[in-house]
Design a protein around this motif. Sequence first.
Motif, PDB file in Angstrom:
ATOM      1  N   UNK A 121       0.967  -1.317   0.136  1.00  9.17           N
ATOM      2  CA  UNK A 121       0.082   0.030   0.001  1.00  9.17           C
ATOM      3  C   UNK A 121       1.014   1.162   0.101  1.00  9.17           C
ATOM      4  N   UNK A 122       1.990   1.293   0.667  1.00 10.17           N
ATOM      5  CA  UNK A 122       2.731   2.587   1.033  1.00 10.17           C
ATOM      6  C   UNK A 122       3.450   2.440  -0.396  1.00 10.17           C
ATOM      7  N   UNK A 123       3.895   1.370  -0.850  1.00  9.60           N
ATOM      8  CA  UNK A 123       4.768   1.450  -2.142  1.00  9.60           C
ATOM      9  C   UNK A 123       3.891   1.952  -3.270  1.00  9.60           C
ATOM     10  N   UNK A 124       2.722   1.649  -3.304  1.00  7.06           N
ATOM     11  CA  UNK A 124       1.648   2.075  -4.290  1.00  7.06           C
ATOM     12  C   UNK A 124       1.490   3.636  -4.203  1.00  7.06           C
ATOM     13  N   UNK A 125       1.238   4.167  -2.979  1.00  9.13           N
ATOM     14  CA  UNK A 125       1.053   5.441  -2.733  1.00  9.13           C
ATOM     15  C   UNK A 125       2.243   6.356  -3.178  1.00  9.13           C
ATOM     16  N   UNK A 126       3.561   5.556  -3.276  1.00  7.42           N
ATOM     17  CA  UNK A 126       4.769   6.397  -3.574  1.00  7.42           C
ATOM     18  C   UNK A 126       5.074   6.119  -5.205  1.00  7.42           C
ATOM     19  N   UNK A 127       4.351   5.419  -5.836  1.00  5.22           N
ATOM     20  CA  UNK A 127       4.353   4.975  -7.238  1.00  5.22           C
ATOM     21  C   UNK A 127       5.326   4.076  -7.375  1.00  5.22           C
TER      22      UNK A 127
END
Length: 145
Positions: A121-127
């Motif tokens: 989730x955090x990786x996705x929010x950072x692209x």
Amino acid sequence: MTKSRDAVHEILRQSGGFRSAQDVFAEMRADGSKIGLTTVYRALQSLSDAGRVDVLRTDEGESVYRACQSDTHHHHLVCRVCGRTVEVAGPDVERWAEVVGAEHGFIDVTHTVEVFGTCSSCAASRGETPSATPSGAAGKAAGKG
């Protein structure tokens, strides 16, 4: 001590995530408790010794605590960004620790393994996109670190 220990344990059970002793102390004081910080530390140590809480040392070296969700020996995979924590079994780590101990003449070997990363989730929010690792490679990597 039992009353204080139970109150500290209840705070951890309600929060679900890892909390520092200072966080637990501040929450208890905000709720009107007269507990002292030293008592919180003693209660956390007692709960840890009894296997009722997990203790994790953060990247910054601070000890944080969480009510155990599993009665069996386990390790933690922790997101550096949001703190999400997953309890994971590590049979390869268990075997590796025993072998290394035996190779050096040690018995009754214990260990603590915490793995830090960034959750999806955090990786996705950072692209960013998490890379997939074949299960065999993960087991080999666990034995080397």
